[in-house]
Design an enzyme around this catalytic site. Structure first.
Site, PDB file in Angstrom:
ATOM      1  N   LYS A   1       0.843  -1.210   0.000  1.00 46.27           N
ATOM      2  CA  LYS A   1       0.000   0.000   0.000  1.00 46.27           C
ATOM      3  C   LYS A   1       0.878   1.260   0.000  1.00 46.27           C
ATOM      4  O   LYS A   1       0.663   2.162  -0.797  1.00 46.27           O
ATOM      5  CB  LYS A   1      -0.915   0.033   1.245  1.00 46.27           C
ATOM      6  CG  LYS A   1      -1.821  -1.180   1.368  1.00 46.27           C
ATOM      7  CD  LYS A   1      -2.722  -1.089   2.593  1.00 46.27           C
ATOM      8  CE  LYS A   1      -2.000  -1.081   3.924  1.00 46.27           C
ATOM      9  NZ  LYS A   1      -1.285  -2.339   4.257  1.00 46.27           N
TER      10      LYS A   1
ATOM     11  N   ARG B   1      -9.458   0.706   8.882  1.00 46.50           N
ATOM     12  CA  ARG B   1      -8.945  -0.642   9.122  1.00 46.50           C
ATOM     13  C   ARG B   1      -9.951  -1.492   9.865  1.00 46.50           C
ATOM     14  O   ARG B   1      -9.688  -2.659  10.169  1.00 46.50           O
ATOM     15  CB  ARG B   1      -7.707  -0.507   9.975  1.00 46.50           C
ATOM     16  CG  ARG B   1      -6.480  -1.166   9.420  1.00 46.50           C
ATOM     17  CD  ARG B   1      -5.448  -1.002  10.485  1.00 46.50           C
ATOM     18  NE  ARG B   1      -4.184  -1.522  10.177  1.00 46.50           N
ATOM     19  CZ  ARG B   1      -3.214  -0.856   9.582  1.00 46.50           C
ATOM     20  NH1 ARG B   1      -3.421   0.349   9.114  1.00 46.50           N
ATOM     21  NH2 ARG B   1      -2.050  -1.403   9.434  1.00 46.50           N
TER      22      ARG B   1
ATOM     23  N   ARG C   1      11.996  -5.545   4.389  1.00 44.69           N
ATOM     24  CA  ARG C   1      11.643  -4.115   4.253  1.00 44.69           C
ATOM     25  C   ARG C   1      12.608  -3.231   5.052  1.00 44.69           C
ATOM     26  O   ARG C   1      12.979  -3.557   6.175  1.00 44.69           O
ATOM     27  CB  ARG C   1      10.219  -3.867   4.742  1.00 44.69           C
ATOM     28  CG  ARG C   1       9.900  -2.369   4.776  1.00 44.69           C
ATOM     29  CD  ARG C   1       8.456  -2.052   4.871  1.00 44.69           C
ATOM     30  NE  ARG C   1       7.819  -2.594   6.057  1.00 44.69           N
ATOM     31  CZ  ARG C   1       6.518  -2.478   6.297  1.00 44.69           C
ATOM     32  NH1 ARG C   1       5.741  -1.881   5.418  1.00 44.69           N
ATOM     33  NH2 ARG C   1       6.008  -2.997   7.387  1.00 44.69           N
TER      34      ARG C   1
ATOM     35  N   ARG D   1      11.618  -1.824  10.733  1.00 42.34           N
ATOM     36  CA  ARG D   1      10.559  -1.533  11.703  1.00 42.34           C
ATOM     37  C   ARG D   1      10.482  -2.621  12.763  1.00 42.34           C
ATOM     38  O   ARG D   1      10.619  -3.806  12.456  1.00 42.34           O
ATOM     39  CB  ARG D   1       9.203  -1.424  10.978  1.00 42.34           C
ATOM     40  CG  ARG D   1       8.888  -0.022  10.531  1.00 42.34           C
ATOM     41  CD  ARG D   1       7.700   0.076   9.637  1.00 42.34           C
ATOM     42  NE  ARG D   1       6.493  -0.618  10.088  1.00 42.34           N
ATOM     43  CZ  ARG D   1       5.342  -0.578   9.455  1.00 42.34           C
ATOM     44  NH1 ARG D   1       5.222   0.139   8.343  1.00 42.34           N
ATOM     45  NH2 ARG D   1       4.297  -1.235   9.892  1.00 42.34           N
TER      46      ARG D   1
ATOM     47  N   ARG E   1      -0.135  -9.505  13.098  1.00 41.04           N
ATOM     48  CA  ARG E   1      -0.781  -8.433  12.311  1.00 41.04           C
ATOM     49  C   ARG E   1      -1.665  -9.031  11.223  1.00 41.04           C
ATOM     50  O   ARG E   1      -2.749  -8.518  10.923  1.00 41.04           O
ATOM     51  CB  ARG E   1       0.288  -7.521  11.696  1.00 41.04           C
ATOM     52  CG  ARG E   1       0.924  -6.602  12.722  1.00 41.04           C
ATOM     53  CD  ARG E   1       2.252  -6.051  12.253  1.00 41.04           C
ATOM     54  NE  ARG E   1       2.169  -5.189  11.099  1.00 41.04           N
ATOM     55  CZ  ARG E   1       3.194  -4.902  10.297  1.00 41.04           C
ATOM     56  NH1 ARG E   1       4.389  -5.423  10.530  1.00 41.04           N
ATOM     57  NH2 ARG E   1       3.031  -4.110   9.269  1.00 41.04           N
TER      58      ARG E   1
HETATM   59  P1  AP5 Z   1       4.832  -1.622   1.836  1.00 40.04           P
HETATM   60  O1  AP5 Z   1       4.478  -0.774   0.668  1.00 40.04           O
HETATM   61  O2  AP5 Z   1       5.628  -1.010   2.932  1.00 40.04           O
HETATM   62  O3  AP5 Z   1       3.528  -2.350   2.418  1.00 40.04           O
HETATM   63  P2  AP5 Z   1       2.277  -1.773   3.197  1.00 40.04           P
HETATM   64  O4  AP5 Z   1       1.098  -2.437   2.624  1.00 40.04           O
HETATM   65  O5  AP5 Z   1       2.299  -0.270   3.204  1.00 40.04           O
HETATM   66  O6  AP5 Z   1       2.603  -2.374   4.626  1.00 40.04           O
HETATM   67  P3  AP5 Z   1       2.598  -1.797   6.098  1.00 40.04           P
HETATM   68  O7  AP5 Z   1       3.305  -2.845   6.943  1.00 40.04           O
HETATM   69  O8  AP5 Z   1       3.160  -0.402   6.162  1.00 40.04           O
HETATM   70  O9  AP5 Z   1       1.137  -1.778   6.410  1.00 40.04           O
HETATM   71  P4  AP5 Z   1       0.488  -1.928   7.724  1.00 40.04           P
HETATM   72  O10 AP5 Z   1      -0.867  -1.692   7.258  1.00 40.04           O
HETATM   73  O11 AP5 Z   1       0.669  -3.136   8.519  1.00 40.04           O
HETATM   74  O12 AP5 Z   1       1.267  -0.857   8.658  1.00 40.04           O
HETATM   75  P5  AP5 Z   1       0.930   0.633   9.063  1.00 40.04           P
HETATM   76  O13 AP5 Z   1       2.178   1.401   9.031  1.00 40.04           O
HETATM   77  O14 AP5 Z   1      -0.256   1.146   8.323  1.00 40.04           O
HETATM   78  O15 AP5 Z   1       5.610  -2.916   1.247  1.00 40.04           O
HETATM   79  C1  AP5 Z   1       6.134  -3.902   2.120  1.00 40.04           C
HETATM   80  C2  AP5 Z   1       7.509  -4.373   1.616  1.00 40.04           C
HETATM   81  O16 AP5 Z   1       7.328  -5.089   0.386  1.00 40.04           O
HETATM   82  C3  AP5 Z   1       8.486  -3.221   1.283  1.00 40.04           C
HETATM   83  O17 AP5 Z   1       9.786  -3.599   1.634  1.00 40.04           O
HETATM   84  C4  AP5 Z   1       8.348  -3.036  -0.250  1.00 40.04           C
HETATM   85  O18 AP5 Z   1       9.549  -2.543  -0.815  1.00 40.04           O
HETATM   86  C5  AP5 Z   1       8.057  -4.475  -0.691  1.00 40.04           C
HETATM   87  N1  AP5 Z   1       7.183  -4.559  -1.866  1.00 40.04           N
HETATM   88  C6  AP5 Z   1       6.130  -3.761  -2.192  1.00 40.04           C
HETATM   89  N2  AP5 Z   1       5.552  -4.184  -3.333  1.00 40.04           N
HETATM   90  C7  AP5 Z   1       6.253  -5.297  -3.734  1.00 40.04           C
HETATM   91  C8  AP5 Z   1       6.135  -6.205  -4.834  1.00 40.04           C
HETATM   92  N3  AP5 Z   1       5.188  -6.061  -5.770  1.00 40.04           N
HETATM   93  N4  AP5 Z   1       7.025  -7.232  -4.902  1.00 40.04           N
HETATM   94  C9  AP5 Z   1       7.994  -7.400  -3.953  1.00 40.04           C
HETATM   95  N5  AP5 Z   1       8.148  -6.561  -2.890  1.00 40.04           N
HETATM   96  C10 AP5 Z   1       7.288  -5.528  -2.783  1.00 40.04           C
HETATM   97  O19 AP5 Z   1       0.439   0.423  10.572  1.00 40.04           O
HETATM   98  C11 AP5 Z   1       1.330   0.078  11.614  1.00 40.04           C
HETATM   99  C12 AP5 Z   1       0.579  -0.045  12.931  1.00 40.04           C
HETATM  100  O20 AP5 Z   1      -0.057   1.207  13.261  1.00 40.04           O
HETATM  101  C13 AP5 Z   1      -0.569  -1.060  12.948  1.00 40.04           C
HETATM  102  O21 AP5 Z   1      -0.112  -2.361  13.203  1.00 40.04           O
HETATM  103  C14 AP5 Z   1      -1.440  -0.491  14.090  1.00 40.04           C
HETATM  104  O22 AP5 Z   1      -0.901  -0.789  15.351  1.00 40.04           O
HETATM  105  C15 AP5 Z   1      -1.333   1.001  13.874  1.00 40.04           C
HETATM  106  N6  AP5 Z   1      -2.388   1.538  12.969  1.00 40.04           N
HETATM  107  C16 AP5 Z   1      -2.182   2.153  11.771  1.00 40.04           C
HETATM  108  N7  AP5 Z   1      -3.353   2.505  11.216  1.00 40.04           N
HETATM  109  C17 AP5 Z   1      -4.326   2.095  12.068  1.00 40.04           C
HETATM  110  C18 AP5 Z   1      -5.750   2.154  12.030  1.00 40.04           C
HETATM  111  N8  AP5 Z   1      -6.402   2.710  11.002  1.00 40.04           N
HETATM  112  N9  AP5 Z   1      -6.436   1.617  13.087  1.00 40.04           N
HETATM  113  C19 AP5 Z   1      -5.795   1.073  14.131  1.00 40.04           C
HETATM  114  N10 AP5 Z   1      -4.447   0.976  14.223  1.00 40.04           N
HETATM  115  C20 AP5 Z   1      -3.709   1.486  13.198  1.00 40.04           C
END
Ligand code: AP5
Length: 217
Positions: A13, A88, A123, A156, A167
């Site tokens: 994402k 989410r 990552r 991270r 997760r």
């Molecule tokens: P990346 O693009 O970083 O993936 P992502 O989908 O953004 O993953 P996140 O881990 O950031 O999402 P998340 O939803 O768990 O975490 P968030 O920060 O929102 O890609 C991942 C890796 O793959 C990278 O290394 C990239 O280079 C690689 N990649 C990408 N595309 C590829 C491909 N096609 N092929 C190969 N490799 C590829 O949330 C963190 C925490 O915050 C949560 O756990 C929670 O505690 C809290 N939080 C955040 N939002 C909320 C909410 N709305 N409600 C409650 N808690 C929340």
């Protein structure tokens, strides 16, 4: 243009959000980045959410909804925004609807769990900007350094395998039901519902980007 990115942790994402926001000239609103910045600054909010984030749990709906409500009122959101990591849960999606914030597109990036586990271990991120890399699939120009600033990249805390599996479990329980929520809404009331776009998130970054941008026209 108002867009929601939907998908499991590590689906890509944030990676695709960087391309989309650049194309449409809109800000990327990542709740994960906002919360991580609060933890780093050791603010009241940061202290409240630190533990739950490190363990892979979800921060409470009330906190997140208030954060987004405030953020989308900022002047840089007047021509639209991309929500990365929000909503989410069903209550978060309902809050968005009840606040009268219309969304044009929901973009789902679909990736299997096992692929996610191996992806997240590679990552690396630049803390200051949120720029994302992968040691194998999207490496920086210089190993371990951000392309723009040259500053060190970090792993991270919640990208440890055990935390990633937790997760994913929470994703399937609480976030995946949003897929059905938006698809059903689009079927019942296409005039008010966001358009639903789904892409397979496995393959080259550029291919996935092109598929998404074609569907957003
Ligand atoms: P990346 O693009 O970083 O993936 P992502 O989908 O953004 O993953 P996140 O881990 O950031 O999402 P998340 O939803 O768990 O975490 P968030 O920060 O929102 O890609 C991942 C890796 O793959 C990278 O290394 C990239 O280079 C690689 N990649 C990408 N595309 C590829 C491909 N096609 N092929 C190969 N490799 C590829 O949330 C963190 C925490 O915050 C949560 O756990 C929670 O505690 C809290 N939080 C955040 N939002 C909320 C909410 N709305 N409600 C409650 N808690 C929340």
């Amino acid at each position: 243009m108002r867009i929601i990115m939907l998908g499991a942790p590590g689906a890509g994402k944030g990676t695709q959000a960087q391309f989309i926001t650049e194309r449409f000239g809109i800000p990327q609103i990542s709740t994960g980045d906002m919360l991580r910045a609060a933890v780093k600054a050791e603010s009241e909010l940061g202290k409240q959410v630190k533990q739950v984030m490190a363990s892979g749990g979800l921060v409470s709906d009330d906190i997140i909804i208030a954060l987004i409500e405030e953020r989308v009122k900022q002047p840089d959101c007047k021509n639209g925004f991309l929500l990365d990591g929000f909503p989410r849960t069903i209550p978060q999606a309902e809050a968005l609807k009840n606040q009268g914030i219309d969304i044009d597109y929901v973009v789902e990036i679909a990736v299997e769990d096992e692929e996610i586990v191996s992806r997240l271990s590679g990552r690396r991120v630049h803390e200051g900007s949120g720029r994302i890399y992968h040691v194998k699939y999207d490496p920086p120009k210089t190993e371990g350094k951000d392309d723009v600033t040259g500053e060190p990249l970090v792993q991270r805390e919640d990208d440890q395998e055990e935390t990633v599996r937790k997760r994913l479990e929470i994703y399937h329980e609480q976030t995946a039901p949003l897929i059905n929520y938006y698809q059903e809404w689009a079927k019942k009331d296409p005039a008010s519902a966001p358009k639903y776009v789904r892409v397979e998130g496995v393959g080259g970054l550029d291919d996935i980007r092109d598929q998404i941008l074609t569907k957003l026209k």
